[in-house]
Write a protein that holds these residues in place. Structure first.
Motif, PDB file in Angstrom:
ATOM      1  N   MET A 116       1.035  -1.127  -0.029  1.00  0.00           N
ATOM      2  CA  MET A 116      -0.331   0.226   0.212  1.00  0.00           C
ATOM      3  C   MET A 116       0.956   1.280   0.204  1.00  0.00           C
ATOM      4  O   MET A 116       2.181   1.510   0.990  1.00  0.00           O
ATOM      5  N   THR A 117       0.909   2.326  -0.035  1.00  0.00           N
ATOM      6  CA  THR A 117       0.922   3.338  -0.873  1.00  0.00           C
ATOM      7  C   THR A 117       0.723   4.864   0.040  1.00  0.00           C
ATOM      8  O   THR A 117      -0.363   4.932   0.208  1.00  0.00           O
ATOM      9  N   ASN A 118       1.411   4.976   0.684  1.00  0.00           N
ATOM     10  CA  ASN A 118       0.868   6.298   1.456  1.00  0.00           C
ATOM     11  C   ASN A 118       0.759   7.636   0.496  1.00  0.00           C
ATOM     12  O   ASN A 118       1.234   7.948  -0.673  1.00  0.00           O
ATOM     13  N   GLY A 119       0.039   8.342   1.589  1.00  0.00           N
ATOM     14  CA  GLY A 119       0.239   9.284  -0.009  1.00  0.00           C
ATOM     15  C   GLY A 119      -0.665  11.401   1.123  1.00  0.00           C
ATOM     16  O   GLY A 119      -0.822  10.970   2.658  1.00  0.00           O
ATOM     17  N   THR A 120      -1.688  11.315   0.514  1.00  0.00           N
ATOM     18  CA  THR A 120      -2.163  12.460   1.173  1.00  0.00           C
ATOM     19  C   THR A 120      -4.044  12.303   0.686  1.00  0.00           C
ATOM     20  O   THR A 120      -4.212  12.103  -0.739  1.00  0.00           O
ATOM     21  N   ALA A 121      -4.450  12.628   1.640  1.00  0.00           N
ATOM     22  CA  ALA A 121      -6.489  12.587   0.947  1.00  0.00           C
ATOM     23  C   ALA A 121      -6.160  14.419   1.063  1.00  0.00           C
ATOM     24  O   ALA A 121      -6.537  15.090   1.554  1.00  0.00           O
ATOM     25  N   ARG A 122      -7.524  14.442   0.010  1.00  0.00           N
ATOM     26  CA  ARG A 122      -7.534  16.430  -0.430  1.00  0.00           C
ATOM     27  C   ARG A 122      -9.277  15.661  -0.208  1.00  0.00           C
ATOM     28  O   ARG A 122     -10.404  15.283  -0.409  1.00  0.00           O
TER      29      ARG A 122
ATOM     30  N   TRP B  85      -9.340  20.497   2.962  1.00  0.00           N
ATOM     31  CA  TRP B  85      -8.996  19.383   3.699  1.00  0.00           C
ATOM     32  C   TRP B  85      -8.423  18.690   3.528  1.00  0.00           C
ATOM     33  O   TRP B  85      -8.951  18.014   2.543  1.00  0.00           O
ATOM     34  N   THR B  86      -6.882  18.379   4.089  1.00  0.00           N
ATOM     35  CA  THR B  86      -6.425  17.168   3.454  1.00  0.00           C
ATOM     36  C   THR B  86      -5.390  16.821   5.282  1.00  0.00           C
ATOM     37  O   THR B  86      -5.514  17.471   5.826  1.00  0.00           O
ATOM     38  N   TRP B  87      -5.300  15.443   5.004  1.00  0.00           N
ATOM     39  CA  TRP B  87      -4.664  15.241   6.030  1.00  0.00           C
ATOM     40  C   TRP B  87      -3.955  13.555   5.445  1.00  0.00           C
ATOM     41  O   TRP B  87      -3.882  13.049   3.939  1.00  0.00           O
ATOM     42  N   GLU B  88      -2.921  12.949   5.615  1.00  0.00           N
ATOM     43  CA  GLU B  88      -2.271  11.782   5.380  1.00  0.00           C
ATOM     44  C   GLU B  88      -2.884  10.509   5.149  1.00  0.00           C
ATOM     45  O   GLU B  88      -3.824   9.824   5.988  1.00  0.00           O
ATOM     46  N   LEU B  89      -3.024   9.720   4.522  1.00  0.00           N
ATOM     47  CA  LEU B  89      -3.442   8.029   4.021  1.00  0.00           C
ATOM     48  C   LEU B  89      -2.932   7.672   5.401  1.00  0.00           C
ATOM     49  O   LEU B  89      -1.992   7.619   5.623  1.00  0.00           O
ATOM     50  N   ASN B  90      -4.173   6.442   5.620  1.00  0.00           N
ATOM     51  CA  ASN B  90      -3.577   5.244   6.315  1.00  0.00           C
ATOM     52  C   ASN B  90      -4.211   3.768   5.570  1.00  0.00           C
ATOM     53  O   ASN B  90      -4.780   3.552   6.434  1.00  0.00           O
TER      54      ASN B  90
ATOM     55  N   ALA C   3      -7.867   3.604   2.065  1.00  0.00           N
ATOM     56  CA  ALA C   3      -7.257   4.344   1.137  1.00  0.00           C
ATOM     57  C   ALA C   3      -6.663   5.235   3.331  1.00  0.00           C
ATOM     58  O   ALA C   3      -5.859   5.657   3.231  1.00  0.00           O
ATOM     59  N   SER C   4      -8.385   5.455   4.012  1.00  0.00           N
ATOM     60  CA  SER C   4      -7.735   6.297   5.246  1.00  0.00           C
ATOM     61  C   SER C   4      -9.238   6.303   5.569  1.00  0.00           C
ATOM     62  O   SER C   4     -10.338   5.840   4.930  1.00  0.00           O
ATOM     63  N   GLN C   5      -9.374   5.888   6.803  1.00  0.00           N
ATOM     64  CA  GLN C   5     -10.396   6.566   7.741  1.00  0.00           C
ATOM     65  C   GLN C   5      -9.772   6.079   9.082  1.00  0.00           C
ATOM     66  O   GLN C   5      -9.119   6.568   9.883  1.00  0.00           O
ATOM     67  N   SER C   6     -11.195   7.434   9.616  1.00  0.00           N
ATOM     68  CA  SER C   6     -11.257   8.112  11.216  1.00  0.00           C
ATOM     69  C   SER C   6     -10.988   6.998  12.209  1.00  0.00           C
ATOM     70  O   SER C   6     -11.803   5.382  11.946  1.00  0.00           O
ATOM     71  N   ASP C   7     -10.814   6.944  13.707  1.00  0.00           N
ATOM     72  CA  ASP C   7     -11.134   6.072  14.588  1.00  0.00           C
ATOM     73  C   ASP C   7     -12.676   5.521  14.443  1.00  0.00           C
ATOM     74  O   ASP C   7     -13.610   6.297  14.289  1.00  0.00           O
TER      75      ASP C   7
END
Length: 194
Positions: free
Chosen positions: A1-7, A15-20, A77-81
């Motif tokens: 999996m590749t990390n990156g930034t979400a927008r 808003w932007t944040w780092e992917l997890n 690609a990303s998700q909050s707790d």
């Protein structure tokens, strides 16, 4: 999996944040019963949305069939707790897995291990209630500390309340009825114990 930034853009805001990036659903076939992959959760795994099922982690699952019949999907690609509103940043992915057979039953739904942590995971659907799921994770971690790391029962019990290396993460709290929790132990504690 590749990390990156979400927008994300909503109205005139951005808003932007780092992917997890992580795998949301990982399961073996659950014996003779038929389960669908979107809502299943049990001792075979399921749609758990555990952010720690990520690159470099090892997931221990129970198997109820010859060959295990492993299924993975629902990559985020990303998700909050908690994934409180029931959405995540869904993604396509190319995943490389290695599978080994280990002759050991896993408590709860599954166990995750990475370079930094040991995590016992359970769900309300598997355990019967959110309270039972949390309790099962603590008991599984205490049992592991006693059986595999040489702590006494008393030492393991006390660690669950006093040691900040023990944390609880709610991975999924989506109504109706999805509650996934993990109790984590930072491995640095094991190094300091020896």
């Amino acid at each position: 999996m590749t990390n990156g930034t979400a927008r994300l853009e909503i109205n005139d805001h951005e808003w932007t944040w780092e992917l997890n990036p992580h795998i949301g659903t990982i399961a073996t076939a659950p014996g003779r019963t038929v389960q669908e992959t979107v809502t299943t959760q049990g001792p075979w795994g399921g749609n758990m949305d555990v952010r720690d099922v990520a690159e470099g982690s090892t997931v221990f699952l129970n198997s109820f069939n010859e060959g295990g019949l492993l299924f993975v999907g629902d990559v985020h690609a990303s998700q909050s707790d908690s994934e409180y509103t029931g959405i995540a940043v869904e993604s396509i992915a190319e995943i490389v897995l290695r599978v080994e057979i280990v002759d050991e039953q896993v408590p709860g739904v599954f166990r995750v291990e990475n370079d930094d942590s040991i995590i016992h995971v359970d769900s309300a659907k598997n355990a019967g209630s959110p309270e039972d799921a949390v309790n099962n994770c603590f008991i599984a971690l205490m049992d592991e500390l006693v059986e595999q790391h040489g702590l006494s029962q008393r030492e393991a019990y006390v660690q669950m309340s006093v040691n900040p290396a023990v944390t609880v993460r709610v991975y999924q709290f989506v109504h109706p009825g999805f509650f996934t929790v993990g109790v984590t132990l930072e491995k640095a504690f094991l190094d300091s114990y020896r």
